[in-house]
Enzyme design. Structure first.
Site, short mmCIF file in Angstrom:
data_model
loop_
_atom_site.label_atom_id
_atom_site.label_comp_id
_atom_site.label_asym_id
_atom_site.label_seq_id
_atom_site.Cartn_x
_atom_site.Cartn_y
_atom_site.Cartn_z
N LYS A 54 53.01 50.47 48.82
CA LYS A 54 52.39 49.15 48.64
C LYS A 54 53.20 48.40 47.59
O LYS A 54 53.65 49.00 46.60
CB LYS A 54 50.93 49.36 48.18
CG LYS A 54 50.12 48.08 48.04
CD LYS A 54 48.66 48.38 47.65
CE LYS A 54 47.82 47.12 47.57
NZ LYS A 54 46.41 47.41 47.22
N SER A 58 42.87 45.23 50.23
CA SER A 58 44.15 44.58 50.06
C SER A 58 45.34 45.39 50.54
O SER A 58 46.42 44.83 50.71
CB SER A 58 44.35 44.26 48.58
OG SER A 58 44.45 45.47 47.83
N SER A 114 40.08 48.78 48.59
CA SER A 114 41.33 48.37 49.23
C SER A 114 42.14 49.47 49.91
O SER A 114 43.11 49.17 50.59
CB SER A 114 42.23 47.67 48.22
OG SER A 114 41.79 46.35 48.05
N1 GLN Z 1 38.38 43.37 48.32
C1 GLN Z 1 38.17 43.62 46.92
C2 GLN Z 1 38.67 42.45 46.12
O1 GLN Z 1 39.05 41.50 46.69
C3 GLN Z 1 38.83 44.90 46.55
C4 GLN Z 1 40.27 44.79 46.29
C5 GLN Z 1 40.90 46.07 45.89
O2 GLN Z 1 40.31 47.14 46.04
N2 GLN Z 1 42.11 45.97 45.37
O3 GLN Z 1 38.69 42.47 44.95
#
Ligand code: GLN
Length: 489
Positions: free
Chosen positions: A78, A153, A177
């Protein structure tokens, strides 16, 4: 050949038997990525020469007698992990020119285990999002349906593994995410206990919840990778100094008599009917394997999203204050003075969602709102953590859906910002409580993957992986792959 079905375990056997070299594997992975990525947009940086050199080195080490199962296997990181000499953008305009002078600990550990990184995966900007639509480099497409999101994400990582670009991609999970995109793309993704894996060199979003983990086809592969990723790191003071068990060792254990708690709040009106039926059927499989199903309750589940969306933006606003246009990152053209430099560098360098979070965070941390919002959210966080702990005294594992829906369509105008935040309803609790959790493929609804989530006790990764593996022995949802023939020709 790399391809949609390959697991790390199967590739390791081929490498070991000398039927394929790491060089061939990595060349294949690069070629497949070059063919598919124009449609998927899952990969945003490649490092061909570095990868081929590392593959040759792995082949040489194997010829000299080394035989770790990860040696010579390709992976993608990532783009939140710092990679020495390879651009690390966090999918933000702010960092489009950032080439780190060092490797994140996760990157170093997997490199030391012999894995060959050949590129970086697209993601939501600074890991903020649930759809991968907030990336500066454009949305990632779900390989199961190119009109749909892969989740976020870590959407690039999930799409890359689902499309067979690599058998492994790293991800990070602050509120879901790893698990939500794993669910939406039909792969297996593990978020370890907070502190199990070093955060050093992982660009910070919300430091009290950020955690790195593996995204792969199977729990068996995740176990292999966690063996290499986990462990104490003096460079991260929040990284636990607790020995790392062999996560592969206990995979074959029977789950007879295991107590599986099903929180009724996870099967609420927020859950899509098809997903509910699919996860219920998957739970029946666990029961068939000898597990005892127990009804439990996590009454504060509904408070999770609002708690998270106070704490995460607060921490993010502090973490992102370092991007000031001075030391590194984007700088605006010809600033008139220092104030103008800060203002325009940040206005131009950050995307809309990131700015929204910074605004929320600075507001909730301001003197006038601190007690009302930030302190209150910390108290509710404690309450939620205690609920999980008390349920986990009675059961071995908590099971439910990973996400309320299957992959939704890209640019869905009918989805509000809060609808998007609700995607994390079932994943956020594990982050607030610091617990490990895994998402495994559990079926399809209208041709789209569904994930089942297992949440365990602190440092209970071995048990989660054991249960997930036993589930995968009995089912073959994890071996389904999207049909990409039109793209590969
Ligand atoms: N979807 C969540 C957010 O927007 C989690 C993001 C994540 O786990 N990095 O913050």
């Amino acid at each position: 050949m790399t391809g949609p079905f390959e697991t790390i375990c199967s590739l390791a056997k081929e490498l070991d038997a000398g039927r394929i070299s790491s060089r061939e594997l990595v060349e294949d992975a690069i070629a497949r990525t070059e063919t598919l990525n124009p449609d998927l947009n899952a990969v945003i940086a490649m490092n061909k020469p570095g990868a081929l050199a590392a593959a040759d080195q792995a082949d040489k080490a194997r010829a000299d007698g080394a035989n770790s199962p990860l040696l010579g296997v390709p992976l993608l990181h990532k783009d939140i992990f710092c990679t020495r000499g390879v651009r690390t953008s966090c999918a933000s305009k702010m960092l489009t020119d950032f080439v780190p002078p060092y490797d994140a600990t996760v990157v170093k550990k997997l490199h030391d285990a012999g894995m060959v990184s050949f590129g970086k995966c697209n993601m939501d900007e600074f890991a903020m999002g649930s759809s991968n639509e907030t990336s500066f480099f454009g949305a990632v497409k779900n390989p199961w349906d190119l009109n749909r999101v892969p989740g976020g994400s870590s959407g690039g990582s999930a799409a890359a593994v689902a499309a067979g670009l690599a058998p492994l991609a790293t991800g990070t999970d602050t509120g879901g995410s790893i698990r939500q995109p794993a669910a939406l793309c039909g792969i297996t993704g593990l978020k370890p206990t907070y502190g199990r894996v070093s955060r050093y060199g992982m660009i910070a979003f919300a430091s009290s919840m950020d955690q790195a983990g593996p995204m792969a086809r199977t729990a068996e592969d995740c176990a292999l990778v966690l063996n290499a990723m986990a462990g104490h790191d003096p460079l991260d003071s929040t990284c636990a100094d607790i020995s790392v068990p062999d996560y592969s060792a206990g995979l074959e254990q029977s789950i007879e008599g295991l107590r599986v708690g099903i929180p009724k709040e996870f099967f609420s009106s927020h859950l899509n009917d098809g997903v509910a039926a699919t996860v219920s059927a998957a739970i029946k499989e666990l029961e068939a394997a000898g597990a005892v199903i127990v009804d439990v309750s996590l009454p504060s589940t509904d408070l999770g999203v609002s708690t998270y969306y106070v704490i995460a933006p607060a921490e993010a606003s502090a973490n992102l204050s370092r991007y000031d246009g001075v030391r590194y990152g984007y700088r605006c053209d010809s600033p008139s003075d220092l104030q103008d430099l800060y203002l325009r560098s940040r206005t131009e360098g950050f995307g809309e969602e990131v700015k929204r979070r910074i605004l929320i965070g600075t507001f909730t941390l301001s003197a006038a709102s601190y007690d009302q919002y930030f302190m209150k959210a910390q108290q509710v966080r404690r309450l939620i953590a205690e609920e999980y702990q008390s349920v986990l005294k009675d059961v071995d594992v908590i099971v439910g859906p990973s996400a309320p829906n299957t992959a939704f369509v890209l640019n869905d105008g009918s989805k509000s910002i809060t609808d998007m935040y609700m995607e994390d309803l079932f994943t956020i609790g594990a982050n607030l409580a610091g617990l490990p959790a895994i998402s495994v493929p559990a079926g399809l609804v209208d041709g789209l993957p569904v994930g089942m989530q297992l949440i365990g006790s602190r440092f209970g990764e071995a048990q989660l992986l054991n249960i997930a593996h036993q589930f995968q022995i009995r089912t073959d949802w994890h071996s389904l792959t999207p049909d990409l023939e039109d793209l590969t020709g």
